[in-house]
Scaffold this active site. Sequence first.
Site, PDB file in Angstrom:
ATOM      1  N   HIS A 148     -12.436  -9.390 -26.424  1.00 18.36           N
ATOM      2  CA  HIS A 148     -11.192  -8.684 -26.128  1.00 18.36           C
ATOM      3  C   HIS A 148     -10.020  -9.375 -26.820  1.00 18.36           C
ATOM      4  CE1 HIS A 148     -11.411 -11.782 -23.017  1.00 18.36           C
ATOM      5  NE2 HIS A 148     -10.146 -11.592 -22.717  1.00 18.36           N
ATOM      6  N   HIS A 150      -7.134 -10.858 -25.822  1.00 18.65           N
ATOM      7  CA  HIS A 150      -6.337 -11.977 -25.321  1.00 18.65           C
ATOM      8  C   HIS A 150      -6.476 -13.170 -26.261  1.00 18.65           C
ATOM      9  CE1 HIS A 150      -6.502 -10.226 -20.969  1.00 18.65           C
ATOM     10  NE2 HIS A 150      -5.615  -9.615 -21.742  1.00 18.65           N
ATOM     11  N   ASP A 152      -6.589 -16.318 -25.965  1.00 15.50           N
ATOM     12  CA  ASP A 152      -7.532 -17.399 -25.680  1.00 15.50           C
ATOM     13  C   ASP A 152      -8.969 -17.015 -26.020  1.00 15.50           C
ATOM     14  OD1 ASP A 152      -7.497 -15.606 -23.461  1.00 15.50           O
ATOM     15  OD2 ASP A 152      -8.379 -17.134 -22.170  1.00 15.50           O
ATOM     16  N   HIS A 153      -9.166 -15.788 -26.537  1.00 15.10           N
ATOM     17  CA  HIS A 153     -10.481 -15.362 -27.020  1.00 15.10           C
ATOM     18  C   HIS A 153     -10.446 -14.940 -28.490  1.00 15.10           C
ATOM     19  CE1 HIS A 153     -12.595 -15.197 -23.048  1.00 15.10           C
ATOM     20  NE2 HIS A 153     -11.332 -15.235 -22.649  1.00 15.10           N
ATOM     21  N   HIS A 205     -10.984  -5.561 -17.439  1.00 16.00           N
ATOM     22  CA  HIS A 205     -10.134  -6.717 -17.756  1.00 16.00           C
ATOM     23  C   HIS A 205      -9.128  -6.309 -18.828  1.00 16.00           C
ATOM     24  CE1 HIS A 205      -9.031 -10.917 -17.980  1.00 16.00           C
ATOM     25  NE2 HIS A 205      -9.187 -10.901 -19.294  1.00 16.00           N
ATOM     26  N   HIS A 267     -15.489 -18.692 -19.615  1.00 17.77           N
ATOM     27  CA  HIS A 267     -14.722 -19.784 -18.993  1.00 17.77           C
ATOM     28  C   HIS A 267     -15.623 -20.639 -18.114  1.00 17.77           C
ATOM     29  CE1 HIS A 267     -10.546 -18.445 -19.951  1.00 17.77           C
ATOM     30  NE2 HIS A 267     -11.105 -17.245 -19.968  1.00 17.77           N
TER      31      HIS A 267
END
Length: 361
Positions: A148, A150, A152-153, A205, A267
Amino acid sequence: MAWQGWPALWQWVAGCWLLLVLVLVLLVSPRGCRVRRGLRGLLMAHSQRLLFRIGYSLYTRTWLGYLFYRQQLRRARNRYPKGHSKTQPRLFNGVKVLPIPVLSDNYSYLIIDTQAQLAVAVDPSDPRAVQASIEKEGVTLVAILCTHKHWDHSGGNRDLSRRHRDCRVYGSPQDGIPYLTHPLCHQDVVSVGRLQIRALATPGHTQGHLVYLLDGEPYKGPSCLFSGDLLFLSGCGRTFEGNAETMLSSLDTVLGLGDDTLLWPGHEYAEENLGFAGVVEPENLARERKMQWVQRQRLERKGTCPSTLGEERSYNPFLRTHCLALQEALGPGPGPTGDDDCSRAQLLEELRRLKDMHKSK
């Protein structure tokens, strides 16, 4: 993109006007009256939701999100120069899965065809850490699979795709993934050497969230699910761009996979999630055994992935909304229509509410 932003803008304007009206009514109403108390609660709840939506839109749609990610990256590199956890690769017949600890609690992954020396990166948020693993393994990066948008990905997509000119960046076209070159839809398959990786649409999400299923049949081993922020060990992701029904449907997609499927989450949340699972199902022995193992791992800063979907079915409350005991303890029974999915979605919402309360203590 400009046109798509207008509905969100009008929501902000309407929300601000509503807040203004509520404030005016609150100011002119007598102290201690029931209307004043009710409006105060409504105002606080609406303000929190509106501020969150504004903040989330800024994070996902503007350069402010990228600046926040860069700050996260710098802090994590300083705090965890060798990564937040010690991880171990899994070796199968010609296939290697290598977890890479990045940021403060994220995992990126390299999936390697060891015979062809070809690699696929999943959610490479720290390009430096992923590149170091690529060089250590002596492989060629040919694809990035992004679950996705975001940061942090997806934060490493630019640097890695520029460094590896033939590298393709896969993901959902609905999600605005940076540097996407090859859009994927539900059930599309990415082939790299012996690796056969299927994309599964799991919105909730984010609108375009995908998980990736590595087929174990070609190498006669277990299949591997790279779940991003859909599913964690004993937990699931927040519903930022959907509702409980959407998230429930996505979790049911995962529930349809085999018990021996290895779960590789986005995570390291295992200890916290199992602690919450103990609150809602204190007599679950499978959860207790897993918690003891996880605590031993975390004392030595060792990673806790992978688990298996069979394990998750036994202790992950977000995968157990069909269980009668959990429904009776926490959720409403089926309505007059006997709509079981509606009841399970309500239970999922209640679990999320309780999880947030548990985390804030």
